[in-house]
Structure formats: C-alpha cells, structure tokens
Design an enzyme around this catalytic site. Sequence first.
Site, mmCIF file in Angstrom:
data_model
loop_
_atom_site.group_PDB
_atom_site.id
_atom_site.type_symbol
_atom_site.label_atom_id
_atom_site.label_comp_id
_atom_site.label_asym_id
_atom_site.label_seq_id
_atom_site.Cartn_x
_atom_site.Cartn_y
_atom_site.Cartn_z
ATOM 1 N N CYS A 85 -1.165 -4.352 -18.438
ATOM 2 C CA CYS A 85 -1.181 -3.361 -17.352
ATOM 3 C C CYS A 85 -0.041 -3.535 -16.357
ATOM 4 C CB CYS A 85 -2.521 -3.416 -16.607
ATOM 5 S SG CYS A 85 -2.917 -5.021 -15.901
ATOM 6 N N ASP A 94 3.191 -10.316 -12.636
ATOM 7 C CA ASP A 94 3.001 -11.676 -12.118
ATOM 8 C C ASP A 94 3.351 -12.722 -13.164
ATOM 9 O OD1 ASP A 94 2.358 -11.784 -9.410
ATOM 10 O OD2 ASP A 94 0.310 -11.124 -9.747
ATOM 11 N N GLU A 135 -2.114 -13.914 -16.127
ATOM 12 C CA GLU A 135 -0.934 -13.672 -15.283
ATOM 13 C C GLU A 135 -0.313 -14.943 -14.728
ATOM 14 O OE1 GLU A 135 -2.154 -11.093 -12.077
ATOM 15 O OE2 GLU A 135 -4.175 -11.943 -12.075
ATOM 16 N N HIS A 169 0.822 -1.205 0.000
ATOM 17 C CA HIS A 169 0.000 0.000 0.000
ATOM 18 C C HIS A 169 0.857 1.257 0.000
ATOM 19 C CE1 HIS A 169 -3.073 2.731 2.229
ATOM 20 N NE2 HIS A 169 -3.157 2.891 0.925
#
Length: 761
Positions: A679, A632, A608, A367
């Site tokens: 992305c 990933d 992914e 975060h």
Amino acid sequence: MSMLAVLRKILQEVHAAGDLSAVLEIIVKRVQQMMNTEVCSVYLFDPLTEKYVLMATEGLNPEAIGKIRLAPSEGVVGTVAARAEPLNLEDVTAHPSYRFIVGSGEEQFHSFLGAPIINQRKVLGVLVVQQKRRRRFDESEEAFLVTMSAQLAGVIAHGEVTSGLRVDAGSSLQVRQDARYDGVAGAPGVGVGTAVVIAPLANLDAVPDQQADDIDTELQRFREALGRVRHDIKVVGRSLARRLKGEEQALFDVYLRMLDDNALAGEIEQQIRQGQWAQGALRRVVQSHVREFELMDDLYLRERGTDIKDLGRRVLSCLQENGSNIPTQFPDQVVLVAEELTASMLGEVPIDKLVGLVSVTGSGNSHSAILARSMGIPTVMGVVDLSTTTVHNQPVIIDGFSGRLFVNPSEQLHRYYDVIIREELQLSKGLEQMRDLPAETLDGHHIPLCVNTGLVTDVALALVRGAEGVGLYRSEVPFMIKEFFPSEAEQIDSYRRQLLPFAPRPVTMRTLDIGGDKSLPYFPIDEQNSSLGWRGIRVTLDHPEIFLVQVRAMLQASEGLDNLRIMLPMISSVVEIDEAVALIDQAFAELIEDGCRLVKPQIGVMIEVPAAVYQVRSFARRVDFLSVGSNDLTQYLLAVDRNNPRVASLYNSYHPAVLAALLQIVVEAHKENVQVSICGELAGDPVGAILMLAMGYDMLSMSSTRLGKVKSAIRGITLDQAQLFLDTALSFDDPQSVQQALGQMLVDAGLGRLSRPQLQS
C-alpha cells in the site's frame, strides 16, 4: 579571539544579513580581516552562463565585480572548482593554469589560497585569499579557510535560491528566471498560477512583501494597532506596579519609548508611505533592528533585540485580528503558499481557483498533503529553502510529480509544462473508459486494485474510479481534525461512512498510527528521532484505553456489513501482535455480550521495518494477511528520512536492497498461504505495479488518482512480460540503472505515456 570564536562571529553576521549580496560582502570583509591578508574574494557559479563570476571582493578592483567570468577549469580559480579541493600556492603566476585578467588588479598579488564552496555535492563557487608577498599559507590558515567555506556553503546555497539573484554582464543584480526550489512531492500533477502567501498569525518572519492598495488606509490600520499595543502595555505596567521594583517597572517605559513616532513607528510609517502594506513594513523595520542588536557583543544590548521582536509580534497580532493575514481577493489561478499548510487554510481559497499547494515545512503524509491528494491538487511539501516573504504574487509553476517549485518561470518552461498538462488531461480522459474493466493482464491474470483513504471525500472518488476495495484506511485522519480524542460514537460514525459504500468489498482499517511525522495537537509527541521513537502500535499498546475504544468503534461500525479488516502498524515483534490480538479479542467478546451481531474481522499486520522482513513467517502464522508499507520500509532500509528534501535523492524504492526485501516478503508469506498486499507509493507507480505483479503480490493499494494509470499498465502486458521487468530490475546493483532500464521497457511495451513526467536537473 580564537579562530572558533571568530568563525562564530562571522556566521552570526552572515545569518543576520538581509540578502545574498550582503552575505558575500560580509564574508570577504571579515575573512580578509581575520586572516590578515590583502585580498579576499568570492566567485560563484552562474548556471545560466556556466561560468564562475567574481561576486564580491575586498582588495581587488571593485569595478571587476560581475565582469570577471571564468569557464569551468579556466584559471587557478577554475582549477580549484574542477578538483573540488583547496589549492595553496606560493606564487600563483607560476602555476600552469594561471591566467592574467586585465582590470582585476590581481597582478601584484602572488600568494594564493583557494577553497571550493560545496553544498549537496555541487561546487557553488570558490573562496580565495591572496597576498603580495610570496609565501605558502600555513596549515592553520588553510584549515580556517576550508572550514569557513564548508560552513558558508549552506548559507550561500540558501541565499541563492531565496534571493533568486544572478549577476548580469553589467554587474547589476537581477531576478533570476526559473528559480527552482526542491521539496517533497505531496500530490501529483502540475499547477500554473500566482503564488498567494498566507502567513500564520503573529509570525513576523512569515509576513510577505506586498504593495499597499491604499496607503492612507494602511497608515490608519497601523496607527490603530499601535495605539492598542501602547494601551495594553500601560495596563500591564499599572497592574504589575506593586509587584515590580523601580528598575523593572522602567522596562515598560522603554517599550513605550520604542513605539514613539521618532523610533520604530516613524520608520514603519515611512515604509508604508513608500508603498509597502502595514504588515510588511512592520516586518522589515523590526527585522532590521533585531539584526543590529544581535550583532552586538554586549549581552544586555543583544537581549534588546528580543524586546523589539516581542513588540513587533504584539503589533502584528492587532493588525491580523480581523483575519487580515488572509487575502480578501484571489487571482484566478492560486498556488497557495505557507510556512505550514493547514486544513483550515485550504478552506479560505475558492476551490475553483486553487491549482497548487506549497508548504515550507511538512511532509508527504501531513494532513494537508492527504487532503490535497484526495482533492487532486498538485502539492509540494518541505520546500525548506523557500522564502515566503519574497514569493507572494509571483508567477509560479508547481511540479507535484518531482516535488519542485519554479518562481518567475520562463516561456520555455511554460511550454514544457503546458505539454505535460495537455498530455495528462488527454490521458485522464482515456483512462476513464476502462473504469469498469478488471485489472487483468493480456493473458488473463487478475490482481485487485484497492485505494488508500482517509477522508469521506476519498470514498466517492474511489468508487467513481473503479476501486475494488480499501487497502488502507488511515484511521488517524478523524483524530487529526479534532481538538481532542474523538468519542466512540464519533468514531463509529466515521468508520461506518467508510465501510458502508464499499460493502461487500473489503475495507482494511489501520489502527491509530501517530508519532513520527503524524502528530495530534492535543497529544504531542516530542522526540529527537521521532521516526525511531514512540509511534504506531507502540503508542496504542501503551494506551490500551485508546486502542480498545477504537477497535470497539470499528467492530460496531461493521455490524451487518462484515467487510472490515483490521491492520496493525509498525509491528516489529510477535509480542506486539499477540498483545494487540488479545485486546481485539477482548473488545469483540465484550460487544458480543452486549448483543452486537458481529463477524470476527480478519486481522493483519504491516511490514514496514527491517525487523519485520526477517520475521514474515512468524507473523504470518499469527494473522490473516500482511500488507507492506513500502514508503516506511524504504526509509528504514536505506536510513533516509523520506520527508527530508536534503536527502531526497537517496530515497529510492527501486534500490536493489528494497526490491530484494519486497521479493523476500511475498515469497516467505506465501509459504504460510497468507495473502500479501502493498500500500505504499510504489504500488501506485505503473512500473512499480508491474514489478509487484511479477513478484506475486495479491493486491495493490494506492491513491485513487493512480488507479487509471496502474490499471492501464497491467492491462497492457502479459505476466511473462511482467516477469521480464522483474528479472531486469533484479539484475542491476544501483537504483538509477533499474529505473532507466524499466522506463525504456515501459516505452518499448507501448506504455510510455504512463511514466511520470520528469524535468531533467
């Protein structure tokens, strides 16, 4: 005592040592005793002089420490280092590489056994034992020394970087300039300032050293904290008196005696009087006593170290009660350092003073890293070798491009990064001018550039920088900043604030993607291998009540806007798609029955995991779009944890296997006439964006800070040039060659200013 037991004993002592110098002294002393040799020495490589330096010895002339210096391949020690393998000699003087060193005292020793100390493929030094009698050391002795050097390599590497020490010509230890710590790039950019450590509450190991502003005040604060702890222990002891036996009750008396002025308290006050602040003095004394107890053979006495730790934490808690773990004043340019950065810590520093963030733990997807990217603050995560106790108030440079931190930087390093900072500022001003221009090649091929968001602040920045939509909204962010699952109404509000500003441009919302390196404090997922565990769609399908509330909130937030797209993470089979789509259909039907006026959103899945690469066409028949999560995907294809700095050099999105997979995905998806976007970090790299353009990707999504560079790259080439980039990339069989060739092609195309600055290792 067995060799294994001895090895464990030595390692225990080494881990309890205070610094690198103490570590080396323990090594030579204990190895000499265990192997019953007359000499044990450690030579370490000094990168400043590029020589192997005698750093510690038991048996040679101690005055030679720091003075004996051997060039690579010089002498028998240099031969061991150059070959990176052990050398066992009956008579070292007969070896062709032997070199007599005046003043060492080694001329009387003939038998020689040396083993290289290697960490992360780098030879750090050589561990040597010697004897007067001519003989070859037997296999068990050689095996022990090799095992010892392998075990100690990580400890020595850690000691070198955390101590930041080197040996000078006068054999005294000095602080090393440009001490470098490697981590994971969290947010791009360069920050130059002063390190300010915020220690977590009641964590002694994280308390930094700091000079006391007022010794009398620090003494008073310590005594008050001590008094409160004494009182608390007495209260607890009295309350449990009836339930404890006499000998158990005596434990509380032991605690109180430990706090007497002539015990721990006296030593701590002495440290304070010498200028250390109360928290640092407490840490120093407690750690010193704990180390002594941990080295004892008696189990009962070893456990007393735990008691001292407990007392230390109690006193520290009292010292920190009024927020005294956070500085009251900050320098003009702050690089905030913590064992684990949290969102609340960011709020403690005036934003106009914050120039960088460093976290010992954490990942690029934490975060705090997401926050840092949205705020444009250079960030490095996972700097596992950094000692927060020694870096406080030190001058530092943070490199968020490569994931590096430099402590006590030299003038030369300052000049290097000053140039980068100026170039980045000039580039940013130039890129602002093309904000409203399309991302279109010189021959008219347009590719939409969207943004990855997670916070409301991301939205404003994205719109200002010319984003054409949201390619990835991380819906877990509102969950991460709460102390419990957000209600449906709270989620509707969060999602509406993402959808409304972009309407009618599309906003792709990923359903809750927790697990792996993203956890919720109120919904912990504790697994041995979290990356391969219960994460993403696996969690939400097992908890349809969470999934349905989130989908309902997304749908209601889109009412009247009709720009929502829903994306499913971590899909590995068509069964997961079918189950998730059925739940979305259920939520949609329920809301229509309730009177909501909705347009059914497009549904897509993320590619992914390797299993998804080989099912692209099956997936494409069931959904409206696909989106590749290249971060990933790279991690899983290469079996490299992308958040682990120990294997950071192996994580590379330009690996031929990754590029082949990315090309296969878009080719197979287009056979089903389904749009494909990407992305991951690759989309935000100018060279990566050019490759994705050539492969045929329909949309790129990235951090808003990357939009300008990517748009400039696309507007600076033709589609044929992009295809040449791709053909070149696919012609190599190693990622380093790919990046080197493409970097040169970027320069040849007149776009070299867009490449990421990289400091050579």
